[in-house]
Design an enzyme around this catalytic site. Structure first.
Site, PDB file in Angstrom:
ATOM      1  N   THR A  13      -2.012  -0.496   1.059  1.00 31.22           N
ATOM      2  CA  THR A  13      -1.432   0.613   0.480  1.00 31.22           C
ATOM      3  C   THR A  13      -2.094   2.017   1.029  1.00 31.22           C
ATOM      4  O   THR A  13      -3.063   1.849   1.600  1.00 31.22           O
ATOM      5  CB  THR A  13      -2.135   0.888  -1.174  1.00 31.22           C
ATOM      6  OG1 THR A  13      -1.596  -0.528  -1.601  1.00 31.22           O
ATOM      7  CG2 THR A  13      -1.527   2.022  -1.693  1.00 31.22           C
ATOM      8  N   LEU A  68      -8.187   2.178  -2.729  1.00 30.57           N
ATOM      9  CA  LEU A  68      -6.788   1.843  -2.505  1.00 30.57           C
ATOM     10  C   LEU A  68      -6.825   0.401  -1.651  1.00 30.57           C
ATOM     11  O   LEU A  68      -7.594  -0.103  -0.917  1.00 30.57           O
ATOM     12  CB  LEU A  68      -6.004   2.751  -1.490  1.00 30.57           C
ATOM     13  CG  LEU A  68      -5.930   4.136  -1.920  1.00 30.57           C
ATOM     14  CD1 LEU A  68      -4.881   5.063  -0.913  1.00 30.57           C
ATOM     15  CD2 LEU A  68      -4.966   4.194  -3.148  1.00 30.57           C
ATOM     16  N   ASP A  69      -5.859  -0.506  -1.996  1.00 30.59           N
ATOM     17  CA  ASP A  69      -5.731  -1.589  -1.417  1.00 30.59           C
ATOM     18  C   ASP A  69      -5.490  -1.768   0.100  1.00 30.59           C
ATOM     19  O   ASP A  69      -5.090  -0.434   0.472  1.00 30.59           O
ATOM     20  CB  ASP A  69      -4.508  -2.532  -1.989  1.00 30.59           C
ATOM     21  CG  ASP A  69      -4.633  -2.934  -3.157  1.00 30.59           C
ATOM     22  OD1 ASP A  69      -5.651  -3.248  -3.874  1.00 30.59           O
ATOM     23  OD2 ASP A  69      -3.688  -3.319  -4.034  1.00 30.59           O
ATOM     24  N   LYS A  70      -6.075  -2.566   0.853  1.00 30.31           N
ATOM     25  CA  LYS A  70      -5.717  -2.423   2.269  1.00 30.31           C
ATOM     26  C   LYS A  70      -4.317  -2.009   2.831  1.00 30.31           C
ATOM     27  O   LYS A  70      -4.392  -1.340   3.729  1.00 30.31           O
ATOM     28  CB  LYS A  70      -6.136  -3.792   2.948  1.00 30.31           C
ATOM     29  CG  LYS A  70      -5.841  -3.913   4.339  1.00 30.31           C
ATOM     30  CD  LYS A  70      -6.444  -5.422   4.841  1.00 30.31           C
ATOM     31  CE  LYS A  70      -6.049  -5.474   6.406  1.00 30.31           C
ATOM     32  NZ  LYS A  70      -6.350  -6.766   7.007  1.00 30.31           N
TER      33      LYS A  70
END
Length: 315
Positions: free
Chosen positions: A144, A140-142
């Site tokens: 998100t 997951l993106d930072k």
């Protein structure tokens, strides 16, 4: 994933792509490679003038070569006692409700404070899978938040990777976006490429010869004035996929610092994207197991403002 773009000079004419790249010091320095063989092993994407390239191709003066590579991660990642919200755990997997702001795995600029550092402490080294990013099979993106599943041993890691590769994993997200989608529900199918004007961004294009195919299914739950609450399901798992696709249909995610802009109603908003549901077959289990994550506090705060300021409606 790190990337680099390089233009072929006149004197490099007729060289193989791999030989040309391995002879460029800026390429070796960026990738941390010592030779051509090492370079070939870590490159995950190679394009020449926007089209898929091969190492055996011959370069021509003026060719623009773009490459992405798997970043080399040190073997001595240090365990750190960081807070983790464990949703589920057994001998094979750990499901975490990742906090917004936590990086999934170590990379340049973020060697500490990541989910991997926290998991190494939580598990203890003796139980960790042997890959260079222990236990990580998706990310997951930072910014998100939400559900992410990790493997506690190598057989479980291989099992989960197979589930993701065969697209047997159901992943759903919720998002608050700025704007209204063109229809109450729909499928977004595009190719994703690096934005040539900003290497930190991706761009959705329709030319099937470019980039990687990406498929997102969306449903608009409700609208509040100029904002919409969305449920999104990933059919593919590309970097920034949901964020790019929401911008593509004219609905950038509220608080997105890369694909959106500062919003006057919510000037302090952070990325309103949350992984809310994850369903898959666990190792040694024939049935699908479903995990859900509660709505984060930052979503609830924004929704309270929307309910008080705008009338709820549906498309």
């Amino acid at each position: 994933m790190p990337s680099l773009s390089i233009t072929v000079p006149e004197e490099a004419s007729s060289l193989r792509v791999d030989k040309f790249l391995s002879g460029q010091q800026q390429v070796l320095d960026a990738c941390g490679c010592a030779n051509r063989s090492h370079l070939q092993n870590i490159i995950t994407s190679l394009t020449i003038n926007g089209s898929k390239g091969k190492f055996s191709s011959k370069v021509k003066p003026g060719d623009v070569i773009q490459m992405e590579w798997q970043e080399i991660v040190p073997d001595d990642i240090q365990p750190q006692n960081l807070p983790l919200e464990i949703v589920y755990e057994d001998d094979n997997v750990t499901v975490v409700n990742k906090a917004q702001g936590m990086v999934t795995h170590p990379a340049a600029g973020n060697w500490e404070g990541t989910l991997v550092n926290a998991l190494l402490f939580h598990w203890g080294r003796e139980s960790v899978a042997t890959s260079h990013r222990p236990g990580i099979v998706h990310r997951l993106d930072k910014d998100t938040s939400g559900l992410i599943i990790t493997a506690r041993n190598l057989p479980a890691e291989n099992w989960l990777q197979q589930q993701f590769q065969q697209r047997r994993v159901k992943k759903e997200y919720i998002a608050i976006v700025v704007g209204r989608p063109p229809a109450p529900s729909g499928n977004i199918k595009t190719q994703l490429i690096r934005d040539p004007r900003n290497r930190k961004r991706f761009k959705a294009v329709t030319d099937s010869s470019q980039g990687k195919f990406a498929h997102t299914v969306y449903r608009c739950i409700a609208c509040y004035g100029p904002f919409s609450l969305m449920r999104l399901r990933l059919k593919t798992g590309r970097t920034h996929q949901i964020r790019v696709h929401m911008k593509y249909i004219g609905c950038p995610i509220l608080g997105d610092p890369i694909y959106g802009s500062r919003n006057q109603v919510f000037p302090a908003a952070t990325l309103m994207l949350h992984s809310s549901l994850l369903s898959l077959r666990l190792p040694e289990c024939q049935d699908f197991t479903e995990f859900k994550s509660p709505t984060p506090q930052r979503f609830r705060k924004v929704m309270r403002v929307l309910h008080g300021k705008y009338q709820k409606c549906r498309l």
